[in-house]
Design a protein around this motif. Structure first.
Motif, PDB file in Angstrom:
ATOM      1  N   ILE A 180      -2.020   7.642  -3.583  1.00  0.00           N
ATOM      2  CA  ILE A 180      -1.149   6.808  -2.759  1.00  0.00           C
ATOM      3  C   ILE A 180       0.025   7.715  -2.619  1.00  0.00           C
ATOM      4  O   ILE A 180       0.612   8.189  -3.266  1.00  0.00           O
ATOM      5  CB  ILE A 180      -0.724   5.440  -3.513  1.00  0.00           C
ATOM      6  CG1 ILE A 180      -1.969   4.629  -3.834  1.00  0.00           C
ATOM      7  CG2 ILE A 180       0.362   4.805  -2.652  1.00  0.00           C
ATOM      8  CD1 ILE A 180      -1.783   3.204  -4.509  1.00  0.00           C
ATOM      9  N   ASP A 195      -4.989   3.855  -7.315  1.00  0.00           N
ATOM     10  CA  ASP A 195      -5.276   5.235  -6.612  1.00  0.00           C
ATOM     11  C   ASP A 195      -4.066   6.239  -6.818  1.00  0.00           C
ATOM     12  O   ASP A 195      -2.987   5.973  -6.238  1.00  0.00           O
ATOM     13  CB  ASP A 195      -5.536   5.097  -5.019  1.00  0.00           C
ATOM     14  CG  ASP A 195      -5.925   6.306  -4.471  1.00  0.00           C
ATOM     15  OD1 ASP A 195      -5.857   7.377  -5.041  1.00  0.00           O
ATOM     16  OD2 ASP A 195      -5.917   6.188  -3.167  1.00  0.00           O
ATOM     17  N   THR A 232      -9.224   2.050   0.760  1.00  0.00           N
ATOM     18  CA  THR A 232      -8.184   1.336   1.073  1.00  0.00           C
ATOM     19  C   THR A 232      -8.529  -0.164   1.410  1.00  0.00           C
ATOM     20  O   THR A 232      -7.903  -1.067   1.293  1.00  0.00           O
ATOM     21  CB  THR A 232      -7.445   1.817   2.491  1.00  0.00           C
ATOM     22  OG1 THR A 232      -6.737   3.037   1.837  1.00  0.00           O
ATOM     23  CG2 THR A 232      -6.221   0.834   2.722  1.00  0.00           C
ATOM     24  N   LEU A 266       0.811  -1.273  -0.105  1.00  0.00           N
ATOM     25  CA  LEU A 266       0.015  -0.092  -0.081  1.00  0.00           C
ATOM     26  C   LEU A 266       0.774   1.290  -0.105  1.00  0.00           C
ATOM     27  O   LEU A 266       0.274   2.322  -0.073  1.00  0.00           O
ATOM     28  CB  LEU A 266      -1.023   0.099   1.149  1.00  0.00           C
ATOM     29  CG  LEU A 266      -1.820  -1.182   1.379  1.00  0.00           C
ATOM     30  CD1 LEU A 266      -2.692  -0.890   2.669  1.00  0.00           C
ATOM     31  CD2 LEU A 266      -2.947  -1.047   0.256  1.00  0.00           C
ATOM     32  N   ARG A 303      -9.298  -2.065  -1.540  1.00  0.00           N
ATOM     33  CA  ARG A 303      -7.923  -2.759  -1.942  1.00  0.00           C
ATOM     34  C   ARG A 303      -7.241  -3.635  -1.273  1.00  0.00           C
ATOM     35  O   ARG A 303      -6.899  -4.863  -1.750  1.00  0.00           O
ATOM     36  CB  ARG A 303      -6.590  -1.776  -2.239  1.00  0.00           C
ATOM     37  CG  ARG A 303      -7.215  -0.645  -3.249  1.00  0.00           C
ATOM     38  CD  ARG A 303      -5.842   0.224  -3.526  1.00  0.00           C
ATOM     39  NE  ARG A 303      -5.035   0.743  -2.632  1.00  0.00           N
ATOM     40  CZ  ARG A 303      -5.223   1.929  -2.065  1.00  0.00           C
ATOM     41  NH1 ARG A 303      -6.170   2.679  -2.671  1.00  0.00           N
ATOM     42  NH2 ARG A 303      -4.415   2.312  -1.134  1.00  0.00           N
ATOM     43  N   GLN A 335       1.932  -2.569   6.608  1.00  0.00           N
ATOM     44  CA  GLN A 335       1.418  -1.260   6.466  1.00  0.00           C
ATOM     45  C   GLN A 335       0.301  -1.148   8.073  1.00  0.00           C
ATOM     46  O   GLN A 335      -0.883  -0.924   7.812  1.00  0.00           O
ATOM     47  CB  GLN A 335       0.195  -1.059   5.378  1.00  0.00           C
ATOM     48  CG  GLN A 335      -0.157   0.330   5.225  1.00  0.00           C
ATOM     49  CD  GLN A 335       0.949   1.257   4.722  1.00  0.00           C
ATOM     50  OE1 GLN A 335       1.970   0.595   4.373  1.00  0.00           O
ATOM     51  NE2 GLN A 335       0.380   2.718   4.676  1.00  0.00           N
ATOM     52  N   THR A 389      -2.771  -1.895  -6.308  1.00  0.00           N
ATOM     53  CA  THR A 389      -2.081  -0.965  -5.680  1.00  0.00           C
ATOM     54  C   THR A 389      -1.873   0.263  -6.314  1.00  0.00           C
ATOM     55  O   THR A 389      -1.416   1.315  -5.598  1.00  0.00           O
ATOM     56  CB  THR A 389      -0.746  -1.691  -5.245  1.00  0.00           C
ATOM     57  OG1 THR A 389      -0.028  -2.136  -6.350  1.00  0.00           O
ATOM     58  CG2 THR A 389      -1.036  -2.980  -4.287  1.00  0.00           C
TER      59      THR A 389
END
Length: 355
Positions: free
Chosen positions: A335, A332, A260, A202, A263, A228, A329
């Motif tokens: 990020i 977006d 998130t 992430l 994902r 993460q 990943t």
């Protein structure tokens, strides 16, 4: 009862060398970080059991910092007690690292600085807490925009010359600062051994520049927060558990938005196809790149540690799996990508660097 490590402890753990994977200091592919779960909030017996299990399974590297706990210093103090009772006879088989540069004690010399005053005092305190004569790796834990980098690097070199550290590293440094640090230490007649950035499925900020810089400069890369803050585990697939880090800490919870979570669920489906837990796949993925020397894990129980070590059973990814992971990943564009600023000022407020 006297602890005797497993005679088969080196049979299953792969070891990677810091310089291109083929030269330099070898580290276990998985190292154990003592940040969150080795302070005074957890029983010493549980901590000792985790460290023994880790060493029994080839984890020869224990990563600490002066302010790990809680409270600050507790992780080193507890590690020192456990080390004296269990591992003292095996000191030459173990890599112990510590760091300095974040908040530690009151006053202008006690935290968020890379000054000589702070680094020298901090390492002396760390050695006293752990009951050690030296650490194997000593890190500048963060760049300091208010202290010349020359001062920070020359202090690291001084500590090596004094025999208080065998190797030196940097943590949370971007590509430009890393390049400067390498040159400054070279002028001191010393090689920078290793870089410790955060890296996960992430948060892939190190890929565009830092990994290439580390490789070209001949230093290893050991990554932290590969899960993460626990997001890349089964615990957040449905809701935020009341006993989780996200439930306790606002800055952790803020990163767990709806996008998130989606994902994470998509990544979990790929992990299931691979026959791994989400956490195992997340760890395996960080090790897919040979430029990553080691990945740092945290664990609250022996069972969590055991699950993490299961990642070593499947380190290969198909092209289709890697492509699917990239689509998830990289979907977006917001990020976080760490700005590569020489000042390091951008680190002061970003939650990923509150380590």
């Amino acid at each position: 009862m006297h602890y005797a490590p497993s005679p088969s402890r080196y049979e299953t753990m792969p070891y990677r060398r810091c310089i291109g994977g083929v030269r330099g200091l070898p580290l276990p592919a998985i190292s154990l970080g003592l940040w969150q779960n080795f302070g005074d909030i957890n029983p010493l017996s549980t901590q000792a059991a985790m460290l023994r299990y880790a060493f029994d399974h080839g984890i020869t590297h224990f990563d600490l910092a002066n302010n790990y706990g809680p409270p600050f210093g507790a992780a080193e103090r507890n590690f020192g007690r456990i080390f004296a009772d269990n591992f003292k006879a095996y000191r030459d088989e173990i890599l112990i690292s510590s760091k300095a540069g974040w908040d530690m004690w009151p006053g202008p010399y006690g935290g968020m600085t890379g000054s000589k005053k702070h680094l020298v005092a901090s390492l002396d305190q760390s050695l006293q807490r752990m009951g050690l004569d030296y650490v194997d790796i000593f890190y500048s834990h963060r760049p300091d925009p208010y202290i010349p980098l020359e001062e920070t690097m020359s202090t690291l070199a001084q500590l090596v010359r004094q025999g208080k550290a065998l190797y030196v590293g940097i943590s949370n440094y971007g590509a430009e600062l890393t390049t400067r640090a390498v040159e400054l230490l070279k002028n001191e007649g010393l090689s920078l051994t290793i870089s410790q950035p955060n890296y996960s499925l992430l948060d892939r900020w190190i890929e565009p520049q830092l990994l290439a810089v580390n490789q070209a400069s001949g230093l290893g890369t050991i990554v932290f927060s590969p899960l993460q803050q626990g997001f890349l585990t089964d615990k957040y697939l449905n809701k935020i558990p009341t006993d989780s880090r996200a439930a306790r800490l606002d800055w952790v919870r803020a990163g767990l938005d709806t996008q998130t979570l989606e994902r994470i669920k998509a990544l979990n489906l790929i992990a299931q196809e691979r026959g791994q837990s989400l956490a195992q796949m997340a760890l395996s993925w960080t090790l897919r790149d040979p430029r990553v020397t080691s990945t740092l894990i945290g664990a609250r129980t022996v069972e969590q540690l055991q699950d993490s070590l299961g990642a070593l059973q499947n380190l290969s990814f198909s092209d289709d799996q890697l492509q699917a992971i990239d689509q998830i990943t990289f979907s977006d564009p917001t990020i976080f990508t760490a700005p590569d600023k020489a000042s390091g000022q951008d680190l002061l407020d970003h939650p990923n660097f509150r380590a």
